[in-house]
Design an enzyme around this catalytic site. Structure first.
Site, PDB file in Angstrom:
ATOM      1  N   ASN A 100      34.127  46.404  48.996  1.00  0.00           N
ATOM      2  CA  ASN A 100      34.399  47.127  47.759  1.00  0.00           C
ATOM      3  C   ASN A 100      35.461  46.330  47.005  1.00  0.00           C
ATOM      4  OD1 ASN A 100      35.119  48.877  45.738  1.00  0.00           O
ATOM      5  ND2 ASN A 100      36.124  50.372  47.087  1.00  0.00           N
ATOM      6  N   TRP A 101      35.016  45.660  45.958  1.00  0.00           N
ATOM      7  CA  TRP A 101      35.951  44.786  45.234  1.00  0.00           C
ATOM      8  C   TRP A 101      36.865  45.576  44.288  1.00  0.00           C
ATOM      9  CZ3 TRP A 101      32.640  39.908  43.451  1.00  0.00           C
ATOM     10  CH2 TRP A 101      32.165  39.253  44.595  1.00  0.00           C
ATOM     11  N   LYS A 102      36.595  46.851  44.117  1.00  0.00           N
ATOM     12  CA  LYS A 102      37.393  47.709  43.218  1.00  0.00           C
ATOM     13  C   LYS A 102      37.497  47.039  41.840  1.00  0.00           C
ATOM     14  CE  LYS A 102      39.822  49.368  47.246  1.00  0.00           C
ATOM     15  NZ  LYS A 102      40.864  50.251  47.755  1.00  0.00           N
ATOM     16  N   HIS A 127      34.179  57.492  46.185  1.00  0.00           N
ATOM     17  CA  HIS A 127      35.341  56.819  46.785  1.00  0.00           C
ATOM     18  C   HIS A 127      36.584  57.674  46.539  1.00  0.00           C
ATOM     19  CE1 HIS A 127      38.490  53.859  47.489  1.00  0.00           C
ATOM     20  NE2 HIS A 127      37.609  53.225  48.223  1.00  0.00           N
ATOM     21  N   GLU A 151      39.436  56.949  45.579  1.00  0.00           N
ATOM     22  CA  GLU A 151      40.152  56.650  44.331  1.00  0.00           C
ATOM     23  C   GLU A 151      39.499  57.367  43.158  1.00  0.00           C
ATOM     24  OE1 GLU A 151      40.044  52.399  44.783  1.00  0.00           O
ATOM     25  OE2 GLU A 151      41.463  52.552  46.444  1.00  0.00           O
ATOM     26  N   GLY A 196      44.060  50.924  51.796  1.00  0.00           N
ATOM     27  CA  GLY A 196      45.010  50.053  51.103  1.00  0.00           C
ATOM     28  C   GLY A 196      46.445  50.207  51.568  1.00  0.00           C
ATOM     29  N   GLY A 231      38.030  47.001  51.554  1.00  0.00           N
ATOM     30  CA  GLY A 231      38.636  46.722  50.255  1.00  0.00           C
ATOM     31  C   GLY A 231      39.341  45.386  50.257  1.00  0.00           C
ATOM     32  N   GLY A 232      40.636  45.403  50.573  1.00  0.00           N
ATOM     33  CA  GLY A 232      41.467  44.197  50.472  1.00  0.00           C
ATOM     34  C   GLY A 232      40.886  42.973  51.152  1.00  0.00           C
TER      35      GLY A 232
HETATM   36  C1  PEP Z   1      38.256  50.862  50.305  1.00  0.00           C
HETATM   37  O1  PEP Z   1      38.717  50.770  49.180  1.00  0.00           O
HETATM   38  O2  PEP Z   1      37.147  51.373  50.455  1.00  0.00           O
HETATM   39  C2  PEP Z   1      39.064  50.373  51.414  1.00  0.00           C
HETATM   40  C3  PEP Z   1      38.721  50.703  52.628  1.00  0.00           C
HETATM   41  O3  PEP Z   1      40.168  49.602  51.110  1.00  0.00           O
HETATM   42  P1  PEP Z   1      41.100  48.780  52.139  1.00  0.00           P
HETATM   43  O4  PEP Z   1      40.173  48.054  53.076  1.00  0.00           O
HETATM   44  O5  PEP Z   1      41.886  47.857  51.274  1.00  0.00           O
HETATM   45  O6  PEP Z   1      41.929  49.789  52.850  1.00  0.00           O
END
Ligand code: PEP
Length: 254
Positions: free
Chosen positions: A10-12, A98, A100, A176, A237-238
């Site tokens: 997930n590049w957000k 998600h 967020e 995150g 994510g990250g």
């Molecule tokens: C996400 O945004 O779905 C996620 C799991 O982020 P991260 O891996 O950065 O915690």
């Protein structure tokens, strides 16, 4: 029942089209030979980057998904994009609900349900996110919260509708933050989600549905999580923003 693992990034709200093309190209070039042994691989860039990343991923096993979808086919919904419009870019998947979006954009289980049904109807694979907050976990309400989300997010859907659905368990407190759920904490919730699916749709759907873990997954902690019997991959994510890390996660899932 053997479920193929899925490693999804997930590049957000990160990466321009040029940066996204560079990232997907680096992932593509870094994949080991012998695509048969690979997990399914998905990257989910921003809307404006989808077409370019789809093009760059061609000739590789990398699939591309969006990060949201509207439930209507078209109309007066400024800023939204329909499932059929997404499909014209070449995407195959879409992340829905998600945390967020739930936290900052008023996403509710009712709208997650509408978006999920629209994605399924259009032939897109929905990756539906659920998860509890830290306060809910500390109050001992994790299973109540997750159970209620699963029931509402997949309300009025049939076993046939569930055929392609992917679920991502993402504890909100782990996204995150660098705080990852322990292997046991994650496995416990994944097994519970499977139990709720069995009650709603029967054992075959529960067995076949892939449930990803998300929340600070990285190369250092992935092996233990991915070894759990009910964890079928990761939504990342990250660590999905750096090709070496994402490639290491793909390797961990092999
Ligand atoms: C996400 O945004 O779905 C996620 C799991 O982020 P991260 O891996 O950065 O915690």
């Amino acid at each position: 029942m053997s479920r193929r693992k899925l490693i999804a990034g997930n590049w957000k709200m990160n990466k321009t089209a040029a940066e996204g093309v560079a990232l997907v190209t680096a992932i593509k070039e870094g994949l080991p030979a012998g695509a048969d042994a690979l997990p399914e691989i998905l990257v989910c860039p921003t809307f404006t980057t989808l077409g370019a990343v789809v093009e760059a991923a061609k000739g590789s096993p990398i699939e591309v998904g969006a990060q949201n979808v509207h439930w209507a086919a078209n109309g007066a919904f400024t800023g939204e994009i329909s499932a059929d419009m997404l499909k014209t870019t070449g995407v195959t998947h879409v992340i829905i609900g998600h945390s967020e979006r739930r936290q900052y954009f008023g996403e509710t289980d009712a709208t997650v349900n509408q978006r999920t049904r629209a994605a399924v109807a259009a032939g897109l694979v929905p990756v539906v996110c659920v998860g509890e907050t830290l306060a809910e976990r500390e109050a001992g309400k994790t299973m109540d919260v997750i159970g209620a989300q699963i029931k509402a997010d997949f309300a009025e859907m049939t076993a046939a509708d569930m055929a392609t659905v992917v679920i991502a368990y993402e504890p909100v407190w782990a996204i995150g933050t660098g705080k990852v759920a322990t292997d046991e904490q994650a496995q416990e919730v994944h097994a519970f989600i499977r139990k709720v699916l069995a009650e709603m749709f029967g054992a075959a759907v529960a067995d076949a549905t892939r449930i990803l873990y998300g929340g600070s997954m990285k190369p250092a902690n992935a092996a233990g999580l991915l070894a759990q019997p009910d964890i079928d991959g990761g939504l990342i994510g990250g660590a999905a923003l750096k090709a070496p890390d994402f490639l290491a996660l793909i390797e961990a899932a092999r």
